[in-house]
Design a protein around this motif. Structure first.
Motif, PDB file in Angstrom:
ATOM      1  N   PRO A 114       0.795  -1.228   0.000  1.00 40.66           N
ATOM      2  CA  PRO A 114       0.000   0.000   0.000  1.00 40.66           C
ATOM      3  C   PRO A 114       0.827   1.278   0.000  1.00 40.66           C
ATOM      4  O   PRO A 114       0.448   2.274  -0.624  1.00 40.66           O
ATOM      5  CB  PRO A 114      -0.837  -0.133   1.274  1.00 40.66           C
ATOM      6  N   SER A 115       1.971   1.270   0.685  1.00 42.82           N
ATOM      7  CA  SER A 115       2.766   2.492   0.784  1.00 42.82           C
ATOM      8  C   SER A 115       3.387   2.904  -0.546  1.00 42.82           C
ATOM      9  O   SER A 115       3.827   4.044  -0.707  1.00 42.82           O
ATOM     10  CB  SER A 115       3.878   2.311   1.826  1.00 42.82           C
ATOM     11  N   SER A 116       3.424   1.975  -1.512  1.00 40.89           N
ATOM     12  CA  SER A 116       4.038   2.290  -2.804  1.00 40.89           C
ATOM     13  C   SER A 116       3.089   3.024  -3.745  1.00 40.89           C
ATOM     14  O   SER A 116       3.512   3.529  -4.789  1.00 40.89           O
ATOM     15  CB  SER A 116       4.501   1.004  -3.491  1.00 40.89           C
ATOM     16  N   ASN A 117       1.790   3.069  -3.381  1.00 39.78           N
ATOM     17  CA  ASN A 117       0.761   3.690  -4.220  1.00 39.78           C
ATOM     18  C   ASN A 117       0.621   3.022  -5.582  1.00 39.78           C
ATOM     19  O   ASN A 117       0.065   3.596  -6.510  1.00 39.78           O
ATOM     20  CB  ASN A 117       1.046   5.194  -4.417  1.00 39.78           C
ATOM     21  N   ARG A 118       1.126   1.793  -5.712  1.00 43.75           N
ATOM     22  CA  ARG A 118       0.940   1.038  -6.941  1.00 43.75           C
ATOM     23  C   ARG A 118      -0.286   0.138  -6.806  1.00 43.75           C
ATOM     24  O   ARG A 118      -0.640  -0.276  -5.703  1.00 43.75           O
ATOM     25  CB  ARG A 118       2.170   0.176  -7.226  1.00 43.75           C
ATOM     26  N   PRO A 119      -0.941  -0.185  -7.910  1.00 38.45           N
ATOM     27  CA  PRO A 119      -2.077  -1.106  -7.832  1.00 38.45           C
ATOM     28  C   PRO A 119      -1.602  -2.494  -7.417  1.00 38.45           C
ATOM     29  O   PRO A 119      -0.422  -2.833  -7.569  1.00 38.45           O
ATOM     30  CB  PRO A 119      -2.624  -1.103  -9.259  1.00 38.45           C
ATOM     31  N   PRO A 120      -2.497  -3.327  -6.893  1.00 41.96           N
ATOM     32  CA  PRO A 120      -2.108  -4.679  -6.504  1.00 41.96           C
ATOM     33  C   PRO A 120      -1.520  -5.464  -7.681  1.00 41.96           C
ATOM     34  O   PRO A 120      -1.910  -5.257  -8.843  1.00 41.96           O
ATOM     35  CB  PRO A 120      -3.431  -5.304  -6.035  1.00 41.96           C
ATOM     36  N   TYR A 121      -0.580  -6.342  -7.387  1.00 37.83           N
ATOM     37  CA  TYR A 121       0.004  -7.233  -8.388  1.00 37.83           C
ATOM     38  C   TYR A 121      -0.878  -8.476  -8.455  1.00 37.83           C
ATOM     39  O   TYR A 121      -0.969  -9.234  -7.493  1.00 37.83           O
ATOM     40  CB  TYR A 121       1.433  -7.596  -7.990  1.00 37.83           C
ATOM     41  N   ILE A 122      -1.569  -8.672  -9.573  1.00 36.39           N
ATOM     42  CA  ILE A 122      -2.490  -9.788  -9.721  1.00 36.39           C
ATOM     43  C   ILE A 122      -1.713 -11.073  -9.979  1.00 36.39           C
ATOM     44  O   ILE A 122      -0.990 -11.187 -10.972  1.00 36.39           O
ATOM     45  CB  ILE A 122      -3.492  -9.534 -10.872  1.00 36.39           C
ATOM     46  N   LEU A 123      -1.876 -12.030  -9.070  1.00 41.56           N
ATOM     47  CA  LEU A 123      -1.212 -13.319  -9.236  1.00 41.56           C
ATOM     48  C   LEU A 123      -1.966 -14.210 -10.207  1.00 41.56           C
ATOM     49  O   LEU A 123      -1.361 -15.024 -10.916  1.00 41.56           O
ATOM     50  CB  LEU A 123      -1.084 -14.027  -7.887  1.00 41.56           C
ATOM     51  N   GLY A 124      -3.285 -14.086 -10.225  1.00 43.28           N
ATOM     52  CA  GLY A 124      -4.064 -14.907 -11.142  1.00 43.28           C
ATOM     53  C   GLY A 124      -5.552 -14.760 -10.908  1.00 43.28           C
ATOM     54  O   GLY A 124      -5.993 -14.180  -9.919  1.00 43.28           O
ATOM     55  N   ARG A 125      -6.328 -15.296 -11.843  1.00 37.88           N
ATOM     56  CA  ARG A 125      -7.793 -15.326 -11.758  1.00 37.88           C
ATOM     57  C   ARG A 125      -8.283 -16.668 -12.292  1.00 37.88           C
ATOM     58  O   ARG A 125      -7.691 -17.228 -13.210  1.00 37.88           O
ATOM     59  CB  ARG A 125      -8.430 -14.205 -12.584  1.00 37.88           C
ATOM     60  N   GLY A 126      -9.355 -17.169 -11.724  1.00 38.18           N
ATOM     61  CA  GLY A 126     -10.005 -18.352 -12.271  1.00 38.18           C
ATOM     62  C   GLY A 126      -9.376 -19.677 -11.895  1.00 38.18           C
ATOM     63  O   GLY A 126      -9.821 -20.726 -12.368  1.00 38.18           O
ATOM     64  N   HIS A 127      -8.372 -19.699 -11.047  1.00 39.55           N
ATOM     65  CA  HIS A 127      -7.718 -20.944 -10.658  1.00 39.55           C
ATOM     66  C   HIS A 127      -8.396 -21.523  -9.414  1.00 39.55           C
ATOM     67  O   HIS A 127      -9.039 -20.818  -8.654  1.00 39.55           O
ATOM     68  CB  HIS A 127      -6.227 -20.721 -10.408  1.00 39.55           C
ATOM     69  N   LYS A 128      -8.208 -22.815  -9.187  1.00 42.41           N
ATOM     70  CA  LYS A 128      -8.877 -23.502  -8.087  1.00 42.41           C
ATOM     71  C   LYS A 128      -8.003 -23.645  -6.845  1.00 42.41           C
ATOM     72  O   LYS A 128      -8.517 -23.887  -5.748  1.00 42.41           O
ATOM     73  CB  LYS A 128      -9.364 -24.887  -8.542  1.00 42.41           C
TER      74      LYS A 128
END
Length: 367
Positions: A114-128
């Motif tokens: 949060p302190s970097s003001n960057r958006p979250p780094y998405i690790l993935g979507r749709g995995h189980k």
């Protein structure tokens, strides 16, 4: 080695009775409240997280009765399970949605700073299954939030020492080499104590001294490896009392005595986890053992973060009001409230902390 951090902030939405919970956690966090308020559901959340990051989410979900049983009031009322966990500057967050065959699938899994003001780094979507453990990233990417988050969460230990019956695994022979850390059910207690005895003799003596305070008949453990045909060794938990030379088996300890030994070992262990969780550790303990346990928990919180759910007035007496989190059930969902001791100074002139809880002055009244 990556630094492991305790939990600073925790948000849980849609998990069992934890419909919308935000917590700031300190070094010592004592959950009090009546049966069914949600204390054990918070412990269950930590169980889920440990299984989830080691890619066992679907197995854990199945054992819980399916995704519909995990979501608050079921999937018809709750569309997703969300959580946000902050360790220092690093955050792990995810959202799970129900899928076919009453399982979960990740709507999103991410890390951030949060302190970097960057958006979250998405690790993935749709995995189980969670990919926090195995995610790959460009070699020049820094900071490595995924690595820091995994290091912290994987160090959590949720200890359940309730099973001390005749078939309890702690009473059975174990492989001597199974001693890297104390298992969550203490099934490798003998092997772990043997390691401490030989590699950390001063800590082993502290364990013995502490156990003797609660169990004056206890002299020492008898930890003798037994060779197997394949060249490895088994070990069985045995002990000796103050009056006999012959060793006794673990099943000749009372349930409360064996649980106390497990608790002492967990709280005295070398290189402890950053966060450990206990659910009702007071079961079967003598009042004096509860006094010792309270002191142990308070002392251990200097080296690790402790979260403990309890129903014991005697155990609560060993803590300050600032350590308490009151858990109550309102309209079927859990609420958590941190107390401020300064608001109860007048009461504390005449009553102990446990008495104030018993009188429902603190809230979270006992049934």
């Amino acid at each position: 080695m990556l630094e492991k951090r305790p939990i600073d902030k925790l948000t849980i939405k849609g998990f069992k009775s934890l419909q919308d919970v935000e917590l700031e956690l300190g070094k010592l966090n004592v959950l009090i409240g009546p049966n069914g308020a949600g204390k054990s559901n918070l412990v269950s959340y930590f169980d889920m997280m440990r299984e989830m990051i080691d890619e066992n989410l679907q197995l854990w979900t199945g054992k819980e009765g399916g995704a519909d049983s995990v979501l608050t009031y079921g999937s018809k009322s709750t569309a997703q399970l969300e959580s946000y966990v902050q360790f220092g500057q690093n955050v792990y967050q995810f959202s799970l949605v129900p899928a076919d065959k009453d399982t979960f699938v990740f709507q999103v899994e991410a890390v951030s700073m949060p302190s970097s003001n960057r958006p979250p780094y998405i690790l993935g979507r749709g995995h189980k299954e969670a990919i926090l453990k195995s995610v790959t990233r460009p070699p020049d990417e820094s900071p490595r939030q995924a690595d820091y988050c995994y290091a912290s969460i994987s160090s959590w230990r949720v200890y359940h020492f309730h099973d001390t019956g005749p078939s309890a695994r702690v009473k059975k022979k174990r492989d001597l080499g199974d001693n890297q850390s104390l298992h969550t059910d203490a099934s490798n207690l003998a092997a772990y104590l043997f390691k401490i005895q030989h590699e950390y003799p001063h800590i082993y003596q502290e364990i013995i001294d502490t156990v003797q305070q609660a169990l004056p008949f206890f002299r020492d453990f008898v930890l003798k490896p037994e060779a197997k045909k394949d060249g490895t060794y088994n070990i069985l938990l045995q002990w000796r009392n103050q009056f006999d030379f012959e060793p006794f088996a673990a099943d000749q300890l009372s349930d409360g005595s064996l649980r106390f030994i497990c608790m002492v070992t967990a709280l005295k262990q070398p290189d402890p986890p950053k966060t450990i969780i206990f659910d009702e550790p007071e079961l079967g303990l003598h009042p004096y053992a509860l006094t010792l346990l309270g002191s142990l928990l308070d002392s251990a919180s200097m080296d690790m973060q402790i979260i403990v759910a309890t129903q014991s007035v005697s155990l609560v007496n060993e803590f300050s009001i600032d350590d308490l989190l009151v858990v109550e059930l309102e309209n079927g969902v859990s609420s958590f409230r941190r107390l401020d001791e300064s608001q109860f100074n007048v009461w504390l002139e005449d009553y102990s902390v446990g008495e104030l809880w018993d009188k429902n002055v603190l809230g979270g009244g006992l049934p």
